[in-house]
Design an enzyme around this catalytic site. Structure first.
Site, PDB file in Angstrom:
ATOM      1  N   TYR A  43       6.482  -9.614   7.443  1.00  0.00           N
ATOM      2  CA  TYR A  43       6.297  -8.172   7.586  1.00  0.00           C
ATOM      3  C   TYR A  43       6.760  -7.751   8.982  1.00  0.00           C
ATOM      4  CZ  TYR A  43       3.363  -7.540   3.426  1.00  0.00           C
ATOM      5  OH  TYR A  43       2.897  -7.457   2.142  1.00  0.00           O
TER       6      TYR A  43
ATOM      7  N   ASP B 157       0.816  -1.218   0.000  1.00  0.00           N
ATOM      8  CA  ASP B 157       0.000   0.000   0.000  1.00  0.00           C
ATOM      9  C   ASP B 157       0.850   1.269   0.000  1.00  0.00           C
ATOM     10  OD1 ASP B 157      -2.540  -1.058   0.037  1.00  0.00           O
ATOM     11  OD2 ASP B 157      -2.608  -1.219   2.227  1.00  0.00           O
TER      12      ASP B 157
END
Lengths: 250, 250
Positions: free
Chosen positions: B112, B54
């Site tokens: 992540y 994103d």
């Protein structure tokens, strides 16, 4: 309440600014800070800084002096000013000090840290806060050269031409090289503490030390450079982005 | 030489980009990378990414696939592409892999890392790569809640509405919380490794865990949220800036 003298400890990412000193039409640390202070304290607010950091240089502990007659409590000042600053600036601390305090003249020592990254790949998350020098650096040699800078010496060879001060003698308390860390991960830090610095002095020192690190010069070259009292005897100017003013002691 | 299939490991600071995916008129990672590839390899070059990060999300180990028929040796590719990229992007590695490799479908696991800073003063040098949450966070509680996410589960409650995939079952291999470091300095890292992630899943997990960290919810609340299969049962979406794609394994 009368006028209070307030010492501000200021942190900033200098990479998007044209240095500390206010300049018409250009974003500078002092300019943006003055605007924030005027929004909070009124149109006459001004801040006097202890160090005029160059364009691209960051700080975790710059010191600025302001005088205020606002009723706002000192303990609320840091947050109130920070709330008016962009994300890349912050007030770390605000403390009241006696009137007449000389924010430049009373400095006892300053610590600058210069950050080098020697790994092969550009460190994208820290690229604005380091000098990327891919390849092997002889950090033991840099350390040996750095130790020859410690003491009260004439640093004229490490002052850029724009510095017109007659007295070029300064005292370096330490010049420490930290390499690798636990993971030998390619980061090299050069910490220089001194009682004062000539214009571009830390960056000229770092540029010179890297010439030792890459094998072009022997560590003893430092003594020859100091004796020369000539800028052209020293190494290149290291980029501004790697430099950070860590603290100032009074 | 024929056509070669090249797997690129890509690092970028996402804070100035509108995410991975190419969008006309907006700076995106895929867009800037494609432009660099076309300058080097010709007008038909294109890159297929493993993860659509994103806007604001960074990566140290995004993976992209390109096909080339240029004579340039594979071992020179990483540097040649990086030389055409802006400073906040870099190619970490380029390796040749068999034709037919499925860069999305063949993913075995992804890691992540989400970075939170809990100290009182905005961390000016890292402000674009963390979530600043000043104040005490109960990291033991966060850790306990995080452990309840590990396993093969239905993560529908942690998927933002824009995700229209029917299958919301994913496997989280670990969700580790690292706090403080040697200096108890206010940095908190939440590492989430899984075989795949729904839209905004890591950021929704982190936002939920911080509700445990600030005492609003007990760690056991995680089980209730998972059972609900409803996004409104979970906590807020954590800001994109704190998120970084560390690596992808095949």
């Amino acid at each position: 309440m009368g006028i209070r003298n307030i010492k501000l400890t200021i942190a900033y990412d200098g990479s998007e600014y044209h240095g500390w000193q206010i300049q018409p039409g250009l974003p500078t640390i002092q300019g943006v800070l003055t605007e924030a202070l005027r929004g909070l304290l009124g149109d006459r607010a001004r801040v006097c800084g202890a160090s005029r950091t160059d364009a691209g240089v960051s700080a975790l502990g710059q010191v600025g002096l302001i005088q205020i007659d606002s009723p706002i409590p000192t303990e609320n000042l840091a947050k109130a000013i920070t709330d008016r600053l962009p994300p890349d600036m912050a007030i770390v601390e605000a403390t009241e000090i006696p009137l007449g305090f000389d924010v430049i003249g009373a400095v006892k020592s300053k610590l600058y840290r210069y950050t080098i990254f020697t790994g092969p790949v550009r460190p994208v998350l820290q690229v604005k806060h380091c000098w990327h020098l891919p390849g092997k650096l002889d950090t033991a040699g840099i350390s040996e050269g750095a130790s020859l800078l410690v003491g009260k010496k004439d640093f004229k060879s490490f002052a850029s031409g724009a510095d017109t001060r007659e007295d070029t003698v300064r005292t370096i308390f330490r010049c420490d090289v930290t390499a690798g860390g636990e993971a030998e991960d390619g980061w090299v830090y050069i910490d220089v503490e001194g009682d004062g610095f000539l214009y571009n002095m830390v960056r000229n020192i770092v540029g010179t030390l890297t010439e030792i690190g890459n094998g072009r010069w022997k560590p003893e070259k430092i003594e020859e450079i100091l004796e020369a009292r000539d800028r052209t005897a020293a190494g290149p100017l290291a980029p501004a982005n790697g430099l950070c003013l860590i603290w100032i002691k009074y």
